[in-house]
Design a protein around this motif. Structure first.
Motif, PDB file in Angstrom:
ATOM      1  N   SER A  98       0.777  -1.226   0.123  1.00  0.00           N
ATOM      2  CA  SER A  98      -0.138  -0.046  -0.022  1.00  0.00           C
ATOM      3  C   SER A  98       0.900   1.093   0.033  1.00  0.00           C
ATOM      4  CB  SER A  98      -0.932   0.082   1.238  1.00  0.00           C
ATOM      5  OG  SER A  98      -1.430   1.263   1.370  1.00  0.00           O
ATOM      6  N   LEU A 106      -6.719  -1.000   5.264  1.00  0.00           N
ATOM      7  CA  LEU A 106      -6.579  -2.605   5.137  1.00  0.00           C
ATOM      8  C   LEU A 106      -6.669  -3.166   6.646  1.00  0.00           C
ATOM      9  CD1 LEU A 106      -3.049  -2.635   3.204  1.00  0.00           C
ATOM     10  CD2 LEU A 106      -5.447  -3.089   2.527  1.00  0.00           C
ATOM     11  N   PRO A 109     -10.510  -5.350   7.013  1.00  0.00           N
ATOM     12  CA  PRO A 109     -10.365  -6.327   6.111  1.00  0.00           C
ATOM     13  C   PRO A 109      -9.414  -7.561   6.253  1.00  0.00           C
ATOM     14  CG  PRO A 109      -9.797  -4.539   5.061  1.00  0.00           C
ATOM     15  CD  PRO A 109     -10.129  -4.180   6.224  1.00  0.00           C
ATOM     16  N   TRP A 275      -7.415  -1.101  -6.067  1.00  0.00           N
ATOM     17  CA  TRP A 275      -6.260  -2.154  -6.158  1.00  0.00           C
ATOM     18  C   TRP A 275      -5.851  -2.176  -7.517  1.00  0.00           C
ATOM     19  CZ3 TRP A 275      -4.250  -4.077  -2.181  1.00  0.00           C
ATOM     20  CH2 TRP A 275      -5.036  -4.232  -0.998  1.00  0.00           C
ATOM     21  N   LEU A 291     -10.048  -9.963  -1.507  1.00  0.00           N
ATOM     22  CA  LEU A 291     -10.648  -8.844  -2.230  1.00  0.00           C
ATOM     23  C   LEU A 291     -12.233  -8.904  -2.010  1.00  0.00           C
ATOM     24  CD1 LEU A 291      -8.781  -8.429  -5.704  1.00  0.00           C
ATOM     25  CD2 LEU A 291      -8.636  -6.886  -3.731  1.00  0.00           C
ATOM     26  N   PHE A 294     -12.283  -7.220   1.402  1.00  0.00           N
ATOM     27  CA  PHE A 294     -11.883  -5.965   1.354  1.00  0.00           C
ATOM     28  C   PHE A 294     -13.282  -5.027   0.534  1.00  0.00           C
ATOM     29  CE2 PHE A 294     -10.134  -2.152  -0.569  1.00  0.00           C
ATOM     30  CZ  PHE A 294      -9.374  -1.583   0.415  1.00  0.00           C
ATOM     31  N   LYS A 295     -13.897  -5.563  -0.456  1.00  0.00           N
ATOM     32  CA  LYS A 295     -14.920  -4.722  -1.387  1.00  0.00           C
ATOM     33  C   LYS A 295     -16.051  -4.694  -0.116  1.00  0.00           C
ATOM     34  CE  LYS A 295     -13.471  -6.021  -5.927  1.00  0.00           C
ATOM     35  NZ  LYS A 295     -14.024  -7.115  -7.154  1.00  0.00           N
ATOM     36  N   HIS A 297     -15.874  -4.399   3.043  1.00  0.00           N
ATOM     37  CA  HIS A 297     -15.624  -3.370   4.111  1.00  0.00           C
ATOM     38  C   HIS A 297     -15.664  -2.110   3.398  1.00  0.00           C
ATOM     39  CE1 HIS A 297     -14.669  -5.474   7.766  1.00  0.00           C
ATOM     40  NE2 HIS A 297     -14.126  -6.646   7.006  1.00  0.00           N
ATOM     41  N   SER A 298     -15.395  -1.937   1.935  1.00  0.00           N
ATOM     42  CA  SER A 298     -15.122  -0.888   1.264  1.00  0.00           C
ATOM     43  C   SER A 298     -16.618  -0.243   1.129  1.00  0.00           C
ATOM     44  CB  SER A 298     -14.567  -0.928  -0.036  1.00  0.00           C
ATOM     45  OG  SER A 298     -13.165  -1.292   0.218  1.00  0.00           O
TER      46      SER A 298
END
Length: 308
Positions: A98, A106, A109, A275, A291, A294-295, A297-298
């Motif tokens: 990152s 980060l 997630p 990403w 991912l 992560f998506k 949580h995003s």
């Protein structure tokens, strides 16, 4: 034709040598050489020219076939990992990188991923955008979290970008700054301030666009240390600017030590964070599962941001 023959030609192309490929694959040199020759005879195409000094050099036709072989092997690996995920505990490695300032994206997630897949070893590093892109292209990391903007998209055809959040640049000032009483600021007003720049391509590009249109900025210093920049803002040493999503939920912004101000009378291009991964290299099951988390949580973060 056998799968190992495809593995052999890819490994020989990578190492430039049949002997080195044999060492890496733990098979005999004669076994690889004979297997490649059989493949060439079967296809009726010369894949490598063999030289004493130069080693094994792919022919023009060979280069095309080797690329195809690599893609076949990657799809086979995807198939194996997908099947494995249904029957066994997910393990292995996940390598992420990152740009500084976005590690906070980060934490949640990564925690969720580690709870779900405790046998996966996670490696995280902080790097600049260009270093992240190079490491992705060289298959040194699985994916990188970076800011995404139009010029970057136009420069790289071998990469896949996935934008998670989009936003605009805002100015950030300390709570004791006279500007903290304002809800907005113009570019002309920015020109009169002492500015501290974050050392990122997207910020430097934004600053250069301002300079080209409105004249020179009074830049005190440039740094890639976001904590130093925030401390300087709080102490009134200077102001800075960055994408709104980067500091929306920063503790200093939430407690009022740093105040975000909207930039008006200046048309901005959207900046995204998301990403980057290689279109050529293997997209592992670990990366896919991370991912997905992560998506999720995003989406929650986007919902919170839109309701602020």
């Amino acid at each position: 034709m056998h799968i190992e023959q495809l593995e052999y030609i890819v490994k020989v192309a990578e190492t430039g040598s049949i002997s080195k490929a044999a060492q890496n694959l733990h098979v005999s040199q004669s076994g690889i050489s004979q297997s490649i020759t059989k493949l060439e005879d079967e296809l009726g195409v010369k894949i490598f020219n063999r030289y004493r000094r130069l080693g094994a050099v792919p022919t023009n036709e060979g280069k095309t076939l080797i690329k195809k072989a690599y893609k076949v092997l990657m799809r086979l690996q995807d198939f194996k990992e997908e099947a494995q995920s249904y029957n066994t505990v997910v393990s292995g490695n996940l390598k992420l990188s990152s740009i500084p300032g976005f590690m906070l994206f980060l934490l949640e997630p990564l925690s969720s991923f580690k709870n779900a897949y405790p046998n996966v070893n996670i490696e995280i590093s902080e790097k600049g955008t260009q270093h992240i892109i190079e490491h992705v292209q060289n298959n040194q990391i699985d994916i990188g979290l970076i800011t995404i903007y139009e010029d970057l998209l136009n420069k790289t055809e071998d990469l896949i970008f996935d934008v998670i959040l989009e936003g605009k640049m805002k100015v950030y000032v300390g709570k004791t700054s006279p500007l903290a009483l304002h809800k907005s600021i113009t570019p002309q007003q920015l020109m009169t301030q002492t500015v501290i720049l974050y050392n990122g391509d997207y910020v430097k590009q934004f600053a250069n666009n301002l300079i080209n249109k409105f004249g020179p900025l009074n830049i005190l210093f440039t740094s890639d240390n976001t904590e130093v920049i925030k401390k300087a803002i709080i102490e009134g040493i200077g102001i800075s600017f960055g994408p709104d999503f980067s500091l929306n939920h920063d503790p200093y912004v939430l407690n009022g030590d740093i105040v975000p101000i909207q930039i008006i009378k200046y048309e901005q291009v959207d900046i995204g964070v998301g990403w980057v991964r290689s279109a050529e290299n293997h997209f592992s099951i670990n990366t896919k599962k991370f991912l997905e988390l992560f998506k999720f949580h995003s989406r929650m973060l986007t919902h919170l941001t839109h309701n602020d």
